[in-house]
Enzyme design. Sequence first.
Site, mmCIF file in Angstrom:
data_model
loop_
_atom_site.group_PDB
_atom_site.id
_atom_site.type_symbol
_atom_site.label_atom_id
_atom_site.label_comp_id
_atom_site.label_asym_id
_atom_site.label_seq_id
_atom_site.Cartn_x
_atom_site.Cartn_y
_atom_site.Cartn_z
ATOM 1 N N GLU A 11 31.645 49.548 99.364
ATOM 2 C CA GLU A 11 31.750 50.698 99.241
ATOM 3 C C GLU A 11 31.554 50.876 97.460
ATOM 4 O O GLU A 11 30.548 50.683 96.189
ATOM 5 C CB GLU A 11 33.239 51.185 99.354
ATOM 6 C CG GLU A 11 33.589 51.091 101.087
ATOM 7 C CD GLU A 11 34.876 51.397 101.284
ATOM 8 O OE1 GLU A 11 35.307 51.798 100.631
ATOM 9 O OE2 GLU A 11 34.352 51.671 102.531
ATOM 10 N N HIS A 122 43.383 54.430 100.197
ATOM 11 C CA HIS A 122 43.438 55.628 100.303
ATOM 12 C C HIS A 122 42.536 55.706 101.462
ATOM 13 O O HIS A 122 41.067 55.755 101.563
ATOM 14 C CB HIS A 122 42.704 56.028 99.427
ATOM 15 C CG HIS A 122 42.447 57.816 99.416
ATOM 16 N ND1 HIS A 122 42.963 59.115 98.170
ATOM 17 C CD2 HIS A 122 42.162 58.762 100.400
ATOM 18 C CE1 HIS A 122 42.043 60.222 98.696
ATOM 19 N NE2 HIS A 122 42.343 60.330 99.926
ATOM 20 N N LEU A 123 42.512 56.098 102.893
ATOM 21 C CA LEU A 123 41.725 56.198 104.461
ATOM 22 C C LEU A 123 41.004 57.045 104.192
ATOM 23 O O LEU A 123 40.942 58.020 103.321
ATOM 24 C CB LEU A 123 42.812 56.262 104.975
ATOM 25 C CG LEU A 123 43.091 57.479 105.319
ATOM 26 C CD1 LEU A 123 42.774 58.190 106.459
ATOM 27 C CD2 LEU A 123 45.050 57.386 106.444
ATOM 28 N N HIS A 124 39.768 56.585 104.988
ATOM 29 C CA HIS A 124 38.928 57.655 105.124
ATOM 30 C C HIS A 124 37.191 57.535 106.533
ATOM 31 O O HIS A 124 37.910 55.458 106.447
ATOM 32 C CB HIS A 124 37.471 56.891 103.267
ATOM 33 C CG HIS A 124 37.169 55.372 103.061
ATOM 34 N ND1 HIS A 124 38.835 55.097 102.942
ATOM 35 C CD2 HIS A 124 36.570 55.058 103.006
ATOM 36 C CE1 HIS A 124 38.356 53.943 102.299
ATOM 37 N NE2 HIS A 124 36.558 53.768 102.986
ATOM 38 N N THR A 125 36.780 57.604 106.929
ATOM 39 C CA THR A 125 36.316 57.460 108.031
ATOM 40 C C THR A 125 34.542 57.229 106.923
ATOM 41 O O THR A 125 33.982 58.061 107.126
ATOM 42 C CB THR A 125 36.051 58.646 109.173
ATOM 43 O OG1 THR A 125 37.373 59.089 109.109
ATOM 44 C CG2 THR A 125 35.325 58.794 110.214
#
Length: 182
Positions: A11, A122-125
């Site tokens: 990422e 820090h969550l994310h899809t």
Amino acid sequence: MEQVFAPWRIEWVRREEKNPDIDECVLCELPERADARENLVVARSEHAYVLLNNAPYNPGHLMVVPFAHGGEYAALDDDALLDHARLKQRAFDALDEAVGPDAYNAGLNLGGGAAGGSIDDHLHTHVVPRFDGDTNFMPVISDTKVVVEALEETYDRLHDAFADQSGATVPGEDAAVELAFD
Ligand SMILES: [Zn+2]
């Protein structure tokens, strides 16, 4: 040509670690910056935003990110959950329009390194367009200039597609599309 892009699971963070301007959380920092286009922030709503992954698995690989910092899915309040879901829905629509994939993978990496993600707090899809017969195109296109140009072109196509959606406004040059859900 120098290879600066890492596989998609790496990422943003590996590249940004080298940037002394970012010493906190990259997913909190990016939507605060003035130039959304340069930072690949393509659309935003009240509680979440859409980021074009700078090391995409495939063209159009997006991340839908709540503004609220946190790694616990259960900690998202109802407003943020609904907004995040609606923005995912809009992301599929925009990708259908801009990229036209054959299929999608979409999901969260939760709970640290075992899930394969690199930004745990820090969550994310991830929303990953898939194409019949595709393979990860990053090793194929390892030329830095070509990758940057491909990202810019994809960004502009997606930006146009989000801007055509209902409730969309574009507040300025190089700004992310703002989406209001009723
Ligand atoms: Zn954060």
